[in-house]
Design a protein around this motif. Structure first.
Motif, short mmCIF file in Angstrom:
data_model
loop_
_atom_site.label_atom_id
_atom_site.label_comp_id
_atom_site.label_asym_id
_atom_site.label_seq_id
_atom_site.Cartn_x
_atom_site.Cartn_y
_atom_site.Cartn_z
N UNK A 6 0.96 -1.24 0.11
CA UNK A 6 0.03 0.07 0.06
C UNK A 6 0.76 1.12 -0.11
N UNK A 7 0.36 2.24 -0.62
CA UNK A 7 1.13 3.40 -0.69
C UNK A 7 0.65 4.36 0.43
N UNK A 8 1.33 5.50 0.69
CA UNK A 8 1.21 6.24 2.09
C UNK A 8 -0.36 6.37 2.26
N UNK A 9 -0.96 7.25 0.96
CA UNK A 9 -2.64 7.48 0.93
C UNK A 9 -3.35 6.13 1.54
N UNK A 11 -2.49 3.52 3.09
CA UNK A 11 -2.24 3.25 4.60
C UNK A 11 -2.98 4.02 5.55
N UNK A 12 -2.91 5.58 5.25
CA UNK A 12 -3.59 6.60 5.98
C UNK A 12 -5.12 6.17 5.62
N UNK A 13 -5.73 5.74 4.65
CA UNK A 13 -7.20 5.56 4.46
C UNK A 13 -7.63 4.17 5.23
N UNK A 14 -6.69 3.07 5.15
CA UNK A 14 -6.98 1.97 5.98
C UNK A 14 -7.04 2.36 7.53
N UNK A 15 -6.13 3.34 8.12
CA UNK A 15 -6.22 3.50 9.39
C UNK A 15 -7.49 4.43 9.80
N UNK A 16 -7.89 5.17 8.77
CA UNK A 16 -8.89 6.28 9.04
C UNK A 16 -10.17 5.26 9.25
N UNK A 17 -10.42 4.26 8.21
CA UNK A 17 -11.45 3.33 8.15
C UNK A 17 -11.45 2.36 9.65
N UNK A 18 -10.23 2.09 9.87
CA UNK A 18 -10.28 1.15 11.25
C UNK A 18 -9.19 1.86 12.28
N UNK A 28 5.37 -0.83 8.47
CA UNK A 28 5.16 -2.10 7.72
C UNK A 28 3.99 -2.97 8.12
N UNK A 29 3.24 -2.54 9.22
CA UNK A 29 2.22 -3.61 9.63
C UNK A 29 1.08 -2.81 10.63
N UNK A 78 4.94 -8.74 0.19
CA UNK A 78 4.67 -7.22 -0.44
C UNK A 78 5.80 -6.35 0.51
N UNK A 79 6.39 -6.75 1.32
CA UNK A 79 7.27 -5.99 2.14
C UNK A 79 6.73 -4.88 3.14
N UNK A 80 5.38 -5.24 3.40
CA UNK A 80 4.56 -4.22 4.14
C UNK A 80 3.04 -4.40 3.99
#
Length: 96
Positions: A6-9, A11-18, A28-29, A78-80
């Motif tokens: 995942x790119x930075x955006x 990752x940020x969306x994933x954390x905002x949703x969860x 990386x996790x 994927x390395x992250x």
């Protein structure tokens, strides 16, 4: 076909949703600790996740003691973080 990190955006969306998940220090996790009423409930949760993980061919890193389950989601290939981790986080949100 390689699995994309995942790119930075994303990752940020994933954390905002969860927001119940935390980004690990190295980025990386994601990690989460869940507490259940007792061991039976914790193990039942782990069983449901294991069935999903087997079908998705994507398995969490986890640790269980009595009613507590500590989880880490990452995609080693994927390395992250990848879309597989986002899907697993969505699945877990739906069963907790």
């Amino acid at each position: 076909m390689p699995i994309a990190e995942l790119n930075q955006a994303d990752r940020e969306s994933l954390l905002a949703d969860h927001p119940e998940w935390a980004l690990r220090e190295d980025g990386k996790a994601i990690t989460r600790t869940l507490t259940f009423a007792d061991f039976n409930e914790a193990f039942g949760f782990m069983t449901r996740v294991a069935l999903y993980a087997d079908k998705a061919d994507h398995h969490p890193e986890w640790f269980n003691v009595y009613n507590r389950v500590e989880m880490t989601l990452t995609t080693h290939d994927a390395g992250g973080l990848s879309a597989r981790d986002a899907a697993m986080a969505r699945f877990i949100a739906g069963i907790v």
